[in-house]
Design a protein around this motif. Structure first.
Motif, PDB file in Angstrom:
ATOM      1  N   GLU A 299       0.836  -1.208   0.000  1.00  0.00           N
ATOM      2  CA  GLU A 299       0.000   0.000   0.000  1.00  0.00           C
ATOM      3  C   GLU A 299       0.865   1.251   0.000  1.00  0.00           C
ATOM      4  OE1 GLU A 299      -3.597   2.217   2.503  1.00  0.00           O
ATOM      5  OE2 GLU A 299      -2.783   0.299   3.220  1.00  0.00           O
ATOM      6  N   LEU A 300       1.967   1.241   0.756  1.00  0.00           N
ATOM      7  CA  LEU A 300       2.865   2.386   0.781  1.00  0.00           C
ATOM      8  C   LEU A 300       3.449   2.649  -0.601  1.00  0.00           C
ATOM      9  CD1 LEU A 300       4.437   4.572   2.291  1.00  0.00           C
ATOM     10  CD2 LEU A 300       6.149   2.831   2.867  1.00  0.00           C
ATOM     11  N   ALA A 301       3.877   1.590  -1.275  1.00  0.00           N
ATOM     12  CA  ALA A 301       4.426   1.746  -2.619  1.00  0.00           C
ATOM     13  C   ALA A 301       3.363   2.262  -3.589  1.00  0.00           C
ATOM     14  CB  ALA A 301       4.996   0.413  -3.112  1.00  0.00           C
TER      15      ALA A 301
ATOM     16  N   LEU B 213       0.955   6.719  -6.723  1.00  0.00           N
ATOM     17  CA  LEU B 213      -0.257   7.454  -7.091  1.00  0.00           C
ATOM     18  C   LEU B 213      -0.110   8.959  -6.894  1.00  0.00           C
ATOM     19  CD1 LEU B 213      -3.303   7.569  -7.806  1.00  0.00           C
ATOM     20  CD2 LEU B 213      -3.772   7.148  -5.387  1.00  0.00           C
ATOM     21  N   LEU B 214       0.621   9.368  -5.870  1.00  0.00           N
ATOM     22  CA  LEU B 214       0.647  10.768  -5.470  1.00  0.00           C
ATOM     23  C   LEU B 214       0.956  11.736  -6.609  1.00  0.00           C
ATOM     24  CD1 LEU B 214       0.177  12.458  -2.971  1.00  0.00           C
ATOM     25  CD2 LEU B 214       2.604  12.266  -2.440  1.00  0.00           C
ATOM     26  N   PRO B 215       2.044  11.551  -7.382  1.00  0.00           N
ATOM     27  CA  PRO B 215       2.311  12.510  -8.466  1.00  0.00           C
ATOM     28  C   PRO B 215       1.309  12.418  -9.610  1.00  0.00           C
ATOM     29  CG  PRO B 215       3.869  10.684  -8.572  1.00  0.00           C
ATOM     30  CD  PRO B 215       3.105  10.531  -7.298  1.00  0.00           C
ATOM     31  N   ARG B 216       0.511  11.355  -9.634  1.00  0.00           N
ATOM     32  CA  ARG B 216      -0.457  11.167 -10.723  1.00  0.00           C
ATOM     33  C   ARG B 216      -1.817  11.770 -10.408  1.00  0.00           C
ATOM     34  NH1 ARG B 216       3.522   7.802 -11.120  1.00  0.00           N
ATOM     35  NH2 ARG B 216       4.119   6.981 -13.158  1.00  0.00           N
ATOM     36  N   LEU B 217      -1.931  12.416  -9.237  1.00  0.00           N
ATOM     37  CA  LEU B 217      -3.172  13.124  -8.927  1.00  0.00           C
ATOM     38  C   LEU B 217      -3.275  14.437  -9.689  1.00  0.00           C
ATOM     39  CD1 LEU B 217      -3.462  12.701  -5.062  1.00  0.00           C
ATOM     40  CD2 LEU B 217      -4.750  11.498  -6.819  1.00  0.00           C
TER      41      LEU B 217
ATOM     42  N   ARG C  66      -5.125  13.512   2.308  1.00  0.00           N
ATOM     43  CA  ARG C  66      -5.527  12.180   2.781  1.00  0.00           C
ATOM     44  C   ARG C  66      -4.429  11.160   2.505  1.00  0.00           C
ATOM     45  NH1 ARG C  66      -9.680  11.438  -0.279  1.00  0.00           N
ATOM     46  NH2 ARG C  66     -11.143  12.511   1.090  1.00  0.00           N
ATOM     47  N   ILE C  67      -3.835  11.246   1.328  1.00  0.00           N
ATOM     48  CA  ILE C  67      -2.770  10.307   0.978  1.00  0.00           C
ATOM     49  C   ILE C  67      -1.541  10.536   1.849  1.00  0.00           C
ATOM     50  CG2 ILE C  67      -1.113   9.688  -0.825  1.00  0.00           C
ATOM     51  CD1 ILE C  67      -3.339  10.003  -2.853  1.00  0.00           C
TER      52      ILE C  67
ATOM     53  N   ILE D 225       0.145   7.831   4.230  1.00  0.00           N
ATOM     54  CA  ILE D 225       1.555   7.451   4.086  1.00  0.00           C
ATOM     55  C   ILE D 225       2.270   7.544   5.430  1.00  0.00           C
ATOM     56  CG2 ILE D 225       3.764   8.215   3.123  1.00  0.00           C
ATOM     57  CD1 ILE D 225       2.314   8.828   0.519  1.00  0.00           C
ATOM     58  N   ARG D 226       2.040   8.645   6.147  1.00  0.00           N
ATOM     59  CA  ARG D 226       2.686   8.792   7.460  1.00  0.00           C
ATOM     60  C   ARG D 226       2.247   7.682   8.414  1.00  0.00           C
ATOM     61  NH1 ARG D 226       1.832  14.397   6.439  1.00  0.00           N
ATOM     62  NH2 ARG D 226      -0.104  14.349   7.649  1.00  0.00           N
TER      63      ARG D 226
END
Length: 419
Positions: free
Chosen positions: A117-119, A124-128, A158-159, A163-164
């Motif tokens: 899930e972390l990976a 996903l983050l830069p693809r938002l 939220r992401i 992640i944290r």
């Protein structure tokens, strides 16, 4: 998809051979491959990776096959992925996302699921970016971007929070693994880790050596969660054998970082069994990639045994395993080599003997111990970690002769009878 210009960077895989590996990954993910296409061009297109003509060709193939997914054997930028999905009217998945999907299917333990899930979140983050209005599902109106951007920032926060949270949970897992390793160190058992390219037969070999029931499957990354079992060696020593995740070329850096806790099993090992599919035409390239990953995680200097697996597919036993290993790994590698077949058992006794010889330190010798009859814990420990060859009981004492390692001798020093 592959670009011909990238061949040199993938360890001499031809475009077709690289697509063969992508096909194996796709099948492992549960997909049915209906068509394969190679693009050869002097440079990649910044907007779509491939040229506009190839995009039109792919769109026609998607319509002809009613395909739902188009896989690219290349990591796509967020912009390229969005543009391709709009042009093809189908889901577009790159190599990294495909591997992440396979890992998500294979993770069964809580630790493995957290790592995957972390990976995925880091991927996903830069693809938002650029998907604000699509994700908000609110009618923002022409020339306004407020509702979409608000939803985008909400998703990002939220992401980041998730992640944290996962990183904190994985730190706890890491601390737990450290505690487990410290406990294992208190019991004098060395750890041996199986490493190698995915689908080299590590889990089958693990089952052969330990009698464990770990899933062994021809699909890539069939085993993801690490497993540790004890094995007995001819010198009467016991060791812990760890089965770990397989490596693959172009392994996403997000996965390498996320699986830090798992890969620590490799870095802490006293000995590595580097399992190679000796029947693969790409054995040399795959082996070099494993060497690179081991070096990256700080395990490049750990003692190794080269295990040439699937030797039965080579028309019989390998007559000179050392020479075969040199051809595959390079002449500068001096690790001992053994040819085996984890499926049939060919060469397994030789492998166990080689492990016993290569495992560093802790020689075995015979010793006499005298325990008070009330010292049941010490007697039980000696039976568990030594090879008892004689015993004599009296009313007050129990004298036991056993073959033990130096670590066991030191732990039971107060019961040792001087020679």
């Amino acid at each position: 998809m592959r670009r011909a210009e990238a061949v040199a960077s993938v360890l001499d895989y031809t475009p077709e051979e690289s697509l063969d590996e992508l096909t194996s990954l796709a099948i492992s993910a549960g997909a049915e491959v209906v068509e394969r296409v190679v693009q050869s061009r002097p440079r990649m297109d910044a907007a779509t990776l491939v040229g506009s003509g190839k995009v039109d060709e792919l769109a026609a193939l998607v319509r002809a096959y009613s395909a739902g997914v188009v896989l690219f054997d290349q990591e796509l930028t967020p912009t390229q992925q969005r543009n391709l999905e709009r042009a093809l009217q189908a889901k577009v998945v790159d190599r990294t996302q495909l591997i992440l999907d396979i890992f998500a299917r294979r993770a069964h333990t809580r630790e493995g699921q957290l790592q995957v899930e972390l990976a995925q979140l880091n991927y996903l983050l830069p693809r938002l970016a650029g998907r604000g209005t699509e994700m908000s599902r609110l009618g923002a109106g022409i020339g306004t971007r407020g509702p979409g951007e608000t939803q985008l920032e909400t998703d990002r926060r939220r992401i980041f929070r998730r992640i944290r949270k996962i990183e904190g949970d994985l730190d706890s897992v890491r601390a737990g693994r450290s505690t487990q390793r410290q406990k294992r160190r208190s019991v004098p058992l060395a750890t041996i880790a199986l490493v190698g390219y995915t689908n080299a037969g590590k889990s089958t070999l693990f089952n052969r050596l330990t009698g464990a029931g770990v899933l062994a499957d021809a699909r890539m990354f069939a085993t993801l969660d690490p497993t540790v079992r004890a094995i007995a060696l001819p010198s009467n020593r016991r060791a812990l054998l760890s089965d770990t995740v397989g490596f693959i070329r172009n392994l996403p850096t997000t996965l390498v970082r996320a699986f830090r806790a798992t890969l620590e099993e490799v870095t802490e090992a006293a000995l590595l069994l580097h399992v190679i599919d000796a029947s693969s035409v790409h054995a040399a390239q795959q082996t070099q990639h494993v060497f690179e990953v081991l070096s990256d995680i700080g395990a490049g200097a750990t003692a190794q045994i080269v295990v040439l697996n699937k030797a039965d597919r080579l028309g019989g036993a390998v007559s000179n395993a050392a020479a075969a290993a040199r051809r595959i790994t390079g002449s500068d590698v001096s690790a001992p080599a053994v040819a085996v077949s984890a499926t049939s058992g060919l060469g397994i006794p030789d492998l166990i003997a080689t492990i016993d010889e290569a495992l560093p330190g802790d020689p075995v010798s015979r010793a006499l111990f005298r325990f008070p009859v009330s010292e049941g814990a010490g007697i039980n420990y000696l039976y568990e970690h030594g090879r008892v060859t004689g015993r004599e009981d009296t009313d007050d004492y129990c004298e036991i002769t056993a073959d033990v390692t130096e670590a066991v001798r030191q732990r039971l020093q107060r019961y040792l009878v001087p020679e």
